[in-house]
Design a protein around this motif. Structure first.
Motif: not given
Lengths: 471, 97, 485
Positions: A46-47, A49, B80, B82, C79, C82, C95-96, C98-99, C197-200, C325-326
């Motif tokens: 997620p997030g 790019l 991560n 599952p 995001c 950690e 969800f954690i 890594t970035y 970058y990092g904004l879902v 993930y998730g």
């Protein structure tokens, strides 16, 4: 009754030879431990790019140029939306509306001339991840996810298995020599899907897709099999449905994978994360001017230099040999001898020890000397074979190796003495020669070579013998 | 739009890979119909020209140099996930292969 | 008990510099505030341990910038390494990342202290924050009312003075509308100003991160450190670093200001319009030239927004499939069930509706009818905005059509959530910067906001006008008390 006509369109995926992936900076590697060449972008976290790899664009442009395509100077990417575990984001970034190249062609040799296979388009996209299956589960390795690909799509211009194979060989040669892709079908860096249909009329028949065929020969087998299968069905008044089949190399047949859904609904739309990419005329020209020498040009040069067609083809099929040979094109050496060495004894040596030519002690100068010595018959091929290991393994010049190995050249005085001796001991042959039997000289020559243990230059010996005989 | 059928609702749910319980389909059908009627207004709007905007910026993409950056350890890849098996991320068997 | 966080940024900075207080005092106070305001439900995840740890570490560092040691809250769709990032969804409940998002890296490089992740609409889809899997945050001015959305938690925690700073994200008004409802300053910068970058991602061509603060100056200071070209985001823009505070409190006389006629029609409630008109009067008196204008397609912006945002969202949210993930549906019978059950259970109703509509919009021939056409009209609308800016410095209007409404109101109307944002959405469509500044209160003491829209990359001029209005109105914007009570 009309004959059935086979129509084939081919889609080829070729992985581009870059260091990093197309939309992320993880490594473009083959054969590494599963899931060790990825990052969060390849995994579709997620997030994150995408960014765009400059080299991937350059290589794709090269491919488009060698396929004679019209270049889309202002292009963007599109998202192709479909759910599948090998597609990490569940959309693939590809080019749908503005492929980098359109309307190109590849020329192949057919009976009685050339045929143009038209290229509909060539576009850039990301590779999917690799999956391994057992009975209930599939396992995913994301190392391949995001490796840059070009997909090259032909028009339905191919009418036989032979043409299909010729097209693929030609395409492979073009991509290989333009340094676009390794084109290793067995490793999956080049993959072919064929759309095959048969029809008795102008209207094309039902299109059957055959996926991921593992070699060019198998493409031919698959098309022949599929043509027969389809004709048989039609002859038995059976309807054909659009479907996807897979080639089975154990039985040389095709096997049904799935019936096509009514029109795939990929929901393409322009990728908003990647702004337009503009290729300037200057850039396109630079890329064009810096293309490596393509196979066609190499062929011409080799033929002009007297290398026979069979050998030319052998050289072209081995890019390493061709590149090596090309270093000496302007060095004024006998390229026929050079190519014979490279295809013969040197290739055998490299094969035997599984070593690359650049990892041997064969320097360019040594290669030039060897070719020139053989050309001037200063040494013969027997000597060359004897000292080949030394040439490849020792830091010595050819002269030093020859001397060390006892192949000392005999000076003229010594040689004249030997010849005089031989003539004296073979009066009968000398008389035969003077009586007009020119073949007698061969016998004399043989005796001299025996005496000199092969260390004399046959040309020199021949001259001297003739001169001495005339006295 | 005149009508949104149950089949159309099921089709978009399929495209979106969202399971709908039988008793929810009608609820979604009514809501989706309302939304689609609203966006249908676009059919009556006239545009100036064929130029379009992918995103509201005027610059082109800057390209990245072809160099390898940091990568994840496989342990982070499966951490991560599952379901995993050894180095691999695991899913129910993919029948389409 | 200390009340350092109520001081201005400059005052706090001085105290830190003079070693009269330590960053840990600010962190302690922030967590006390959180405890006292638990009922606001502003936060999804707190990062108490790390915040204290970082505050301790900062004691040995030089106070080298204005934002040093200041606590900040981050919207939970940005995001954080950690630190759990849920997007207020069951899908990412555990969800954690890594970035760090690029903006988070920037905050950390200035030694700001992240205290937690704020509540929001699930995947930022909504205008009330009621679609949060963790329950809706509440409006500090009236806890029975919505904080707005989707950045409702960020708005409520700044408004209630828990922390002076928060980050929000704005796809179709999600910073400015809750800022208006909660009476704070919220800026959606020009598209491309701040790295995404990092904004879902929700609507990739619309999303933009922005600062949410108590006042104009501090807003500009936070924007100063957030902006800049990021190599990880191709849509971020290379602009010379400028100081967004540079025009604050400069003379506004002679400014040319446009008001789109559509912004003052009867779609806006009387009470809000009256307040807006008061501001227009003040500006006229101060020598601003104000004209009413037409902007093409502005009344169609919601339709365009629905098409573009939902189309993009249906693709952006496809990655949530229970594989890498998730949330993942346990023991599925087959692959199809893994997908469809994971997404049925992992997503809430609003999200599912939008993904389905988005899939419909892009499906087959619909892509041409809806999406392609929306992209064309969007370009036309942007051109019309840019044309307006040839003649005017700024465009203004009310931020919202009403004040914050009851938490229980309008729950059954899937369209209402879009109509709440009718005045702020056009700005996202054109990629322009827009800011909410509080201009007063309704008769039931709910904040009313002014929306100031600038030309692309001209955030400075927005801050110029906003600072004037802030100064001349001198409102008490603290919901805990003051002259409004």
């Amino acid at each position: 009754m009309n004959e059935y006509k086979t129509t084939v369109g081919i889609e080829v995926h070729a992985e581009l030879k870059t260091k990093s992936k197309i939309f992320s900076n993880s490594a473009n590697n083959y054969g590494k431990m599963a899931n060790t060449c990825t990052n969060v972008i390849d995994l579709g976290y997620p997030g994150v790019l995408p960014t765009v790899n400059e080299k991937a664009i350059e290589l794709a442009l090269r491919a488009a140029l060698v396929l004679n395509c019209k270049i889309n100077k202002k292009m963007h990417f599109d998202r192709k939306n479909y759910f599948y575990p090998d597609n990490p984001k569940n959309y693939q970034i590809t080019q749908n509306r503005t492929p980098i190249g359109i309307n190109g062609y590849v020329e192949i040799d057919v009976k009685g001339g050339k045929k143009k296979i038209r290229i509909h388009d060539i576009h850039i996209e990301e590779d999917t991840c690799k999956s391994i299956h057992n009975k209930n589960k599939s396992m995913l390795d994301f190392n391949r996810a995001g490796i840059p690909l070009v997909e090259i799509v032909t028009e339905a211009d191919i009418n036989s298995s032979e043409e299909a194979m010729k097209y693929l060989e030609k395409l492979r040669e073009l991509l290989l020599y333009a340094d676009v892709s390794d084109c290793k079908i067995e490793e999956g860096s080049m993959r072919c899907d064929c759309n095959v249909s048969v029809s008795k009329t102008e209207k094309l028949g039902t299109k059957i897709e055959i996926k991921n065929i593992g070699s060019i020969t198998n493409v031919g087998i698959a098309i022949d099999y599929e043509t027969e299968r389809q004709i048989e069905l039609l002859e038995n008044k059976k309807d054909l449905k659009e479907e996807t089949r897979r080639f089975d190399d154990k039985t040389n047949s095709t096997i049904l994978m799935r019936i096509k859904e009514t029109g795939n609904d990929y929901r393409y739309f322009p990728e908003p994360d990647i702004p337009f990419i503009e290729l300037s005329d200057q850039y396109i020209e630079d890329v064009n001017n810096n293309l490596p020498m393509l196979a066609e040009e190499r062929r011409k040069i080799y033929l002009k230099n007297g290398i026979n067609e069979i050998n030319v083809q052998k050289i072209i099929q081995n890019r390493t040999i061709s590149d090596y040979l090309n270093k000496f094109i302007n060095k004024n050496i006998n390229l026929v001898i050079a190519s014979n060495l490279l295809l013969g004894d040197i290739a055998a040596y490299l094969n035997k020890y599984e070593i690359k030519i650049e990892n041997t002690k064969l320097t360019d100068n040594k290669f030039i000397d060897v070719v020139n010595y053989l050309d001037s018959q200063k040494i013969n091929s027997k000597i060359f074979k004897t000292i080949l290991d030394n040439i490849m393994e020792e830091d010595l010049s050819i002269d030093e190796i020859l001397e060390k190995s006892g192949f000392k050249e005999i000076n003229n005085e010594e040689l004249i003495d030997i010849i005089k001796n031989v003539l004296k001991n073979n009066e009968q042959s000398v008389n035969d020669y003077h009586a007009g039997n020119t073949r007698a000289i061969k016998y004399i020559m043989g005796q001299i070579m025996k005496e000199t243990k092969g260390n004399a230059n046959p040309k020199d010996v021949n001259l001297l013998v003739e001169r001495l005989l005339k006295k | 739009m005149d009508k949104l059928t149950k089949e159309q609702v099921m089709h978009v749910a399929y495209l979106a890979r969202i399971h709908l319980e039988e008793e929810d389909i009608e609820k979604y059908r009514v809501q989706l119909k309302k939304l689609i009627d609203d966006i249908d207004k676009i059919k009556d709007i006239k545009n100036y020209d064929e130029e379009f905007l992918i995103s509201p910026i005027e610059h082109n993409s800057t390209l990245r140099e072809d160099a390898i950056g940091q990568m994840l350890d496989y342990k982070e890849v499966i951490k991560n996930a599952p379901n995993f098996n050894g180095n691999f991320v695991e899913v129910p068997v993919m029948i389409n292969e | 008990m200390s009340k350092y966080l109520d001081l201005s940024l400059k005052e706090i900075n001085k105290l830190l510099k003079d070693k009269k207080i330590k960053p840990i005092d600010l962190v302690e106070e922030a967590f006390e505030n959180i405890e006292k305001n638990k009922d606001l439900n502003s936060f999804i995840t707190l990062d108490k341990e790390n915040a204290f740890k970082m505050a301790k570490e900062l004691e040995n560092k030089e106070v080298d910038n204005l934002l040093f040691g200041i606590p900040i809250a981050i919207k939970d769709n940005i995001c954080t390494k950690e630190l759990r990032t849920t997007c207020a969804s069951k899908m990412l409940e555990n969800f954690i990342p890594t970035y760090d998002a690029t903006v988070v890296e920037k905050l950390k490089s200035k030694n700001m202290i992240i205290i937690g992740k704020t509540n929001m609409d699930e995947f930022a889809m909504g205008s009330t924050s009621r679609t949060s899997y963790f329950g809706a945050p509440k409006n500090p001015w009236n806890k029975k009312r919505i904080a707005g959305g989707s950045s409702g938690g960020s708005a409520s925690c700044v408004s209630s003075r828990i922390v002076p700073f928060a980050l929000g994200s704005d796809t179709g008004g999600s910073i400015r509308q809750p800022a208006s409802y909660c009476g704070i300053v919220g800026m959606k910068p020009t598209y491309g100003r701040i790295s995404r970058y990092g904004l879902v991602a929700f609507g990739s061509s619309l999303d933009q991160i922005g600062p949410m603060t108590r006042n104009v100056y501090e807003n500009a200071e936070l924007l100063n450190i957030l902006c800049g070209k990021d190599e990880k985001d191709l849509t971020s823009v290379d602009k010379l670093q400028e100081d967004f505070t540079s025009l604050i409190n400069t003379d506004i006389k002679g400014m040319n200001i446009a008001i789109p006629k559509y912004f003052v029609t009867d779609i806006v409630e009387k009470e809000v319009l009256n307040k807006f008109d008061e501001i227009v009067q003040i500006l006229k008196e101060k020598g601003c030239n104000i004209e009413y204008v037409d902007i093409d397609y502005i009344e169609n912006a919601v339709t365009l927004y629905q098409i573009i945002a939902m189309g993009e969202a249906s693709s952006n949210l496809a990655r949530f499939d229970g594989i890498r993930y998730g949330y993942s549906y346990e023991n599925p019978q087959n692959l199809e069930e893994l997908y469809t059950k994971t997404r049925q259970i992992g997503f809430g109703d609003e999200v599912k509706r939008r993904i389905m509509i988005g899939s419909f919009i892009l499906s087959g021939e619909n892509a041409k009818i809806y999406y392609d056409k929306a992209l064309k009209i969007r370009d036309d609308m942007r051109k019309s905005f840019l044309k307006t800016f040839e003649k005017f410095d700024l465009i203004i209007g009310p931020t919202t059509t009403t004040v914050a409404y009851d938490l229980e109101a309008n729950l059954d109307d899937p369209l209402k959530t879009f109509l709440d944002d009718v005045l702020v959405i056009p700005v996202n469509m054109a990629g322009l910067p827009g800011l909410n500044i509080p201009i007063g209160f309704s008769k039931d003491k709910m904040p009313i906001g002014l929306h100031i829209i600038g030309n692309a990359f001209d955030e400075r001029t927005i801050y110029k006008l906003a600072s004037f209005i802030e100064k001349s109105l001198n409102l008490n914007l603290d919901p805990r008390g003051g002259k409004n009570e």
